[in-house]
Scaffold this active site. Structure first.
Site, PDB file in Angstrom:
ATOM      1  N   GLU A  59       0.874  -1.163   0.000  1.00  0.00           N
ATOM      2  CA  GLU A  59       0.000   0.000   0.000  1.00  0.00           C
ATOM      3  C   GLU A  59       0.916   1.218   0.000  1.00  0.00           C
ATOM      4  O   GLU A  59       1.810   1.311   0.848  1.00  0.00           O
ATOM      5  CB  GLU A  59      -0.877  -0.010   1.256  1.00  0.00           C
ATOM      6  CG  GLU A  59      -1.936   1.046   1.186  1.00  0.00           C
ATOM      7  CD  GLU A  59      -2.817   1.117   2.425  1.00  0.00           C
ATOM      8  OE1 GLU A  59      -2.785   0.198   3.255  1.00  0.00           O
ATOM      9  OE2 GLU A  59      -3.529   2.129   2.537  1.00  0.00           O
ATOM     10  N   ARG A 294       5.156 -13.393   9.388  1.00  0.00           N
ATOM     11  CA  ARG A 294       5.829 -12.143   9.072  1.00  0.00           C
ATOM     12  C   ARG A 294       7.153 -12.065   9.823  1.00  0.00           C
ATOM     13  O   ARG A 294       7.381 -12.805  10.783  1.00  0.00           O
ATOM     14  CB  ARG A 294       4.940 -10.947   9.396  1.00  0.00           C
ATOM     15  CG  ARG A 294       4.651 -10.762  10.866  1.00  0.00           C
ATOM     16  CD  ARG A 294       3.506  -9.776  11.108  1.00  0.00           C
ATOM     17  NE  ARG A 294       3.819  -8.428  10.691  1.00  0.00           N
ATOM     18  CZ  ARG A 294       3.168  -7.776   9.707  1.00  0.00           C
ATOM     19  NH1 ARG A 294       2.208  -8.363   9.049  1.00  0.00           N
ATOM     20  NH2 ARG A 294       3.481  -6.538   9.407  1.00  0.00           N
ATOM     21  N   LYS A 304       4.190   0.799  10.200  1.00  0.00           N
ATOM     22  CA  LYS A 304       4.300   2.076   9.486  1.00  0.00           C
ATOM     23  C   LYS A 304       3.884   3.237  10.374  1.00  0.00           C
ATOM     24  O   LYS A 304       4.444   4.323  10.293  1.00  0.00           O
ATOM     25  CB  LYS A 304       3.407   2.058   8.249  1.00  0.00           C
ATOM     26  CG  LYS A 304       4.022   1.325   7.073  1.00  0.00           C
ATOM     27  CD  LYS A 304       3.070   1.378   5.902  1.00  0.00           C
ATOM     28  CE  LYS A 304       3.379   0.269   4.911  1.00  0.00           C
ATOM     29  NZ  LYS A 304       2.232  -0.036   4.070  1.00  0.00           N
TER      30      LYS A 304
HETATM   31  P1  ATP Z   1       2.193  -2.093   8.264  1.00  0.00           P
HETATM   32  O1  ATP Z   1       1.396  -3.112   9.020  1.00  0.00           O
HETATM   33  O2  ATP Z   1       3.489  -1.718   8.898  1.00  0.00           O
HETATM   34  O3  ATP Z   1       1.391  -0.901   7.839  1.00  0.00           O
HETATM   35  P2  ATP Z   1       1.604  -3.497   5.917  1.00  0.00           P
HETATM   36  O4  ATP Z   1       1.670  -4.948   6.065  1.00  0.00           O
HETATM   37  O5  ATP Z   1       0.269  -2.888   6.011  1.00  0.00           O
HETATM   38  O6  ATP Z   1       2.625  -2.834   6.937  1.00  0.00           O
HETATM   39  P3  ATP Z   1       1.738  -3.321   3.110  1.00  0.00           P
HETATM   40  O7  ATP Z   1       2.190  -2.202   2.272  1.00  0.00           O
HETATM   41  O8  ATP Z   1       0.305  -3.675   3.095  1.00  0.00           O
HETATM   42  O9  ATP Z   1       2.239  -3.000   4.573  1.00  0.00           O
HETATM   43  O10 ATP Z   1       2.615  -4.597   2.831  1.00  0.00           O
HETATM   44  C1  ATP Z   1       2.885  -5.103   1.554  1.00  0.00           C
HETATM   45  C2  ATP Z   1       3.263  -6.543   1.651  1.00  0.00           C
HETATM   46  O11 ATP Z   1       4.377  -6.707   2.517  1.00  0.00           O
HETATM   47  C3  ATP Z   1       2.132  -7.362   2.225  1.00  0.00           C
HETATM   48  O12 ATP Z   1       1.894  -8.441   1.353  1.00  0.00           O
HETATM   49  C4  ATP Z   1       2.621  -7.828   3.551  1.00  0.00           C
HETATM   50  O13 ATP Z   1       2.213  -9.135   3.786  1.00  0.00           O
HETATM   51  C5  ATP Z   1       4.129  -7.744   3.431  1.00  0.00           C
HETATM   52  N1  ATP Z   1       4.727  -7.430   4.723  1.00  0.00           N
HETATM   53  C6  ATP Z   1       4.565  -6.309   5.450  1.00  0.00           C
HETATM   54  N2  ATP Z   1       5.227  -6.386   6.611  1.00  0.00           N
HETATM   55  C7  ATP Z   1       5.844  -7.595   6.624  1.00  0.00           C
HETATM   56  C8  ATP Z   1       6.692  -8.283   7.556  1.00  0.00           C
HETATM   57  N3  ATP Z   1       7.037  -7.750   8.723  1.00  0.00           N
HETATM   58  N4  ATP Z   1       7.146  -9.521   7.221  1.00  0.00           N
HETATM   59  C9  ATP Z   1       6.808 -10.058   6.046  1.00  0.00           C
HETATM   60  N5  ATP Z   1       6.022  -9.475   5.131  1.00  0.00           N
HETATM   61  C10 ATP Z   1       5.530  -8.256   5.403  1.00  0.00           C
HETATM   62 MG    MG Z   2      -1.310  -3.693   4.821  1.00  0.00          MG
END
Ligand code: ATP
Ligand code: MG
Length: 585
Positions: A59, A294, A304
């Site tokens: 995102e 994760r 984030k």
């Molecule tokens: P946050 O929770 O910090 O806002 P997010 O997961 O919402 O992060 P996205 O931009 O939606 O951030 O993530 C894009 C991709 O990265 C998703 O498919 C998510 O599964 C993966 N991802 C995000 N954080 C992790 C992590 N700590 N370990 C593995 N994959 C991750």
């Molecule tokens: Mg997300």
């Protein structure tokens, strides 16, 4: 895509699934029309040239961090290893916090990590917002077939009637309204007739489902907000859980890999796609969702929201602050793309949640840089050493390997002179036990040069040591037959005072002094390490050229990199990426 994968990939449960799918022909028969699309577009296509399709769907509401790197390496790595395609898809369905600045930064960092989204000459860079029109059409089809309805309950009422883990939910009074009425209201929602929250489109599934996610989840909500790409064309936006399976299916994704918290969403993911195939909106075979654990890394935060707070409240200097676990921060700190890929390989993939020690990341950087990084000497806390029996205007050339592992044996050259700089810590007037470096009467080797005998020191009026004195033993020069004629226990690094290169060195340390700064409901800011950045004026080996991004091993100290933002030829600024050994154990 990167082809320099160092060894055959280690198997994991996802590779087993893909192997089985390929063997069973579950991914066969897929058509690809050269672009994403619904059933009628897909049918115009030819056999998909990609054996599998995966995607990385960030995102664009923040900068990528080390957790994203795990997902990037996994998805792009699987596509590479199975002759497939990995799509970079911006999941930009939530306009409030999304910006083009983040889109550009994400593109840059995925490239930096060594991956790209070109397969068979075609780029696979997509935006969920490009699917808004077709998603809307799908929603109409769901409503027309009785699978969705416009609910006029407020968000609070919906929450209150959703039930609990032990109690079923109750039906909305609008659940059984005629499809034609819902279609008309959906059209009004889209045309902006209604304010935010006035009504929403919900799937019509099962309010008594043991899985709360199946209790008529919301598909569209009204948001009168501009979108960074579609502007004001829309005032209804799809919910992530509805948009995501549709995006995957439109793009012909075969394996949709996400983190474990989406496990409970999988039944809805499948439900939505199956309905849309029945309604002839989507073409089978359908993508399948798989979940992995994760990355949770100690001594950092990766949410984030928390990263944004650190930046906005100026606890760090920006999104690329070298102490942050953002990819931009890690790059500035001195992490190489290959060190991050190595780290992700070592992590493996599993379904069990675990915490990875920060030291694992640091070790990957050392292992990556050790065979390639040029060596140099740096003195971080300089103290003058005077070789009293060495002539004042004499300059003696010395040399040392650029990298001791390099097969070419290439050397670097630097002068030995009467006045040198050594680390303040390498001299003690009153040495503790087992201190083998300089103290009055002791013999040490000045690395790559001579053995010297310490004869004393000079202090200023405040009693601070300002000079150390020593005499060299002329027959003991390194690399000559006499080098071993005198045995010493200590070796000291040095640079010639005449030609040392001054530099600002930023000694970065962990941003948090607790392993789990945001565990539970803890205030993570309370765990900030007050000494996470110490700046010193250092002196570097003559000839050290600090082009931004250049990395070295400074002997005895660690791996350092010239700061990509602040370093110039006239005024080098150098970051410590990692110490030579883990000092935190
Ligand atoms: P946050 O929770 O910090 O806002 P997010 O997961 O919402 O992060 P996205 O931009 O939606 O951030 O993530 C894009 C991709 O990265 C998703 O498919 C998510 O599964 C993966 N991802 C995000 N954080 C992790 C992590 N700590 N370990 C593995 N994959 C991750
Ligand atoms: Mg997300």
């Amino acid at each position: 895509m990167t082809t320099d994968s160092p060894s055959a990939p280690i198997s994991n449960f996802l590779r087993t699934i893909i192997d089985n799918d390929l063997r069973a022909g579950r991914t066969a028969g897929r058509l690809w029309a050269g672009r994403p699309g619904p059933a009628e577009v897909r049918r115009q296509g030819e056999a998909d040239p990609a054996r599998i399709r995966t995607r990385f769907p960030p995102e664009p509401n923040g900068y990528l961090h080390i957790g994203h790197a795990k997902s990037i390496c996994l998805n792009f790595g699987l596509a590479r290893d199975y002759q497939g395609a990995c799509h970079l898809r911006f999941d930009d369905t939530n306009p409030e916090k999304e910006e083009d600045e983040y889109v550009q930064a994400i593109i840059e960092m995925v490239h930096w990590l060594g991956f790209d989204w070109t397969h068979h000459g075609q780029e696979h860079l997509y935006y969920a917002s490009d699917y808004f029109e077709v998603m809307y059409r799908f929603a109409q089809a769901l409503v027309a077939s009785g699978h969705a309805y416009v609910d006029e309950q407020s968000a609070d009422q919906m929450r209150a009637t959703r039930g609990t883990l032990t109690e079923p939910g109750t039906h909305s009074p609008w659940r059984d309204r005629p499809a034609a009425e819902s279609l008309a209201l959906l059209d009004e929602m889209r045309r902006g007739v209604h304010p935010d929250g006035r009504m929403a489109l919900r799937a019509r599934i099962d309010m008594a489902s043991p899985n709360i996610n199946m209790r008529d989840p919301v598909l569209y909500r009204i948001r009168h907000v501009s979108h960074h790409r579609t502007g004001d064309a829309w005032c209804i936006y799809p919910m992530y859980t509805w948009a995501h399976p549709v995006e995957d299916a439109l793009e012909g994704i075969t394996h949709s890999i996400c983190t474990l918290e989406f496990e409970d969403q999988r039944p809805f993911y499948d439900w939505i796609l199956e309905r849309l195939v029945e309604l002839d909106q989507l073409a089978a075979p359908l993508p399948r969702q798989y979940e992995f654990a994760r990355l949770n890394l100690s001594y950092v935060v990766t949410s984030k929201r928390k990263l944004r707070q650190l930046v906005e409240e100026r606890h760090v200097a920006g999104w690329d602050d070298p102490r942050l676990p953002t990819l931009a921060g890690l790059r500035r700190r001195g992490y190489t793309p290959s060190s991050i890929r190595l780290f992700c390989e070592r992590l493996g993939v599993s379904k069990a949640d675990s915490r990875i020690d920060y030291a694992t990341l640091e070790q990957a950087l050392r292992d990556d840089l050790d065979p390639v990084a040029p060596r140099a000497v740096a003195v971080l806390d300089p103290l003058k050493l005077i070789i009293t029996n060495f002539p004042e205007d004499q300059v003696e050339p010395c040399s040392a390997p650029i990298n001791p592992h390099a097969p070419d044996g290439a050397l670097r050259h630097f002068p030995f002179t009467r006045e040198l700089w050594i680390e303040r810590d390498d001299f003690r007037e009153d040495p503790p036990r087992k201190y083998f470096r300089l103290f009055p009467g002791n013999l040490v080797r000045l690395k790559y040069a001579y053995i010297v005998r310490c004869t004393g020191c000079v202090k200023d009026a405040q009693g601070r040591i300002v000079e150390v004195h020593a005499e060299y033993l002329p027959e003991t020069r390194s690399g000559t037959p006499g080098a071993d004629s005198v045995k010493v226990k200590g070796t000291v690094t040095w640079v010639s005072a005449d030609s040392a290169v001054p530099a600002e060195v930023r000694l970065y340390d962990r941003l948090f002094s607790e392993a789990h700064p945001d565990a539970g409901d803890k205030d993570f800011l309370a765990a900030l390490n007050p000494d996470s950045c110490r700046v010193v004026q250092a002196l570097l080996e003559p000839g050290t050229r600090a082009e931004p991004g250049t990395a070295w091993q400074f002997e005895r100290l660690g791996y350092f990199v010239a700061d990509r933002e602040d370093s110039t030829a006239e005024r080098p600024v150098i970051n410590r990426a990692v110490t030579l050994r883990d000092t935190w154990v």
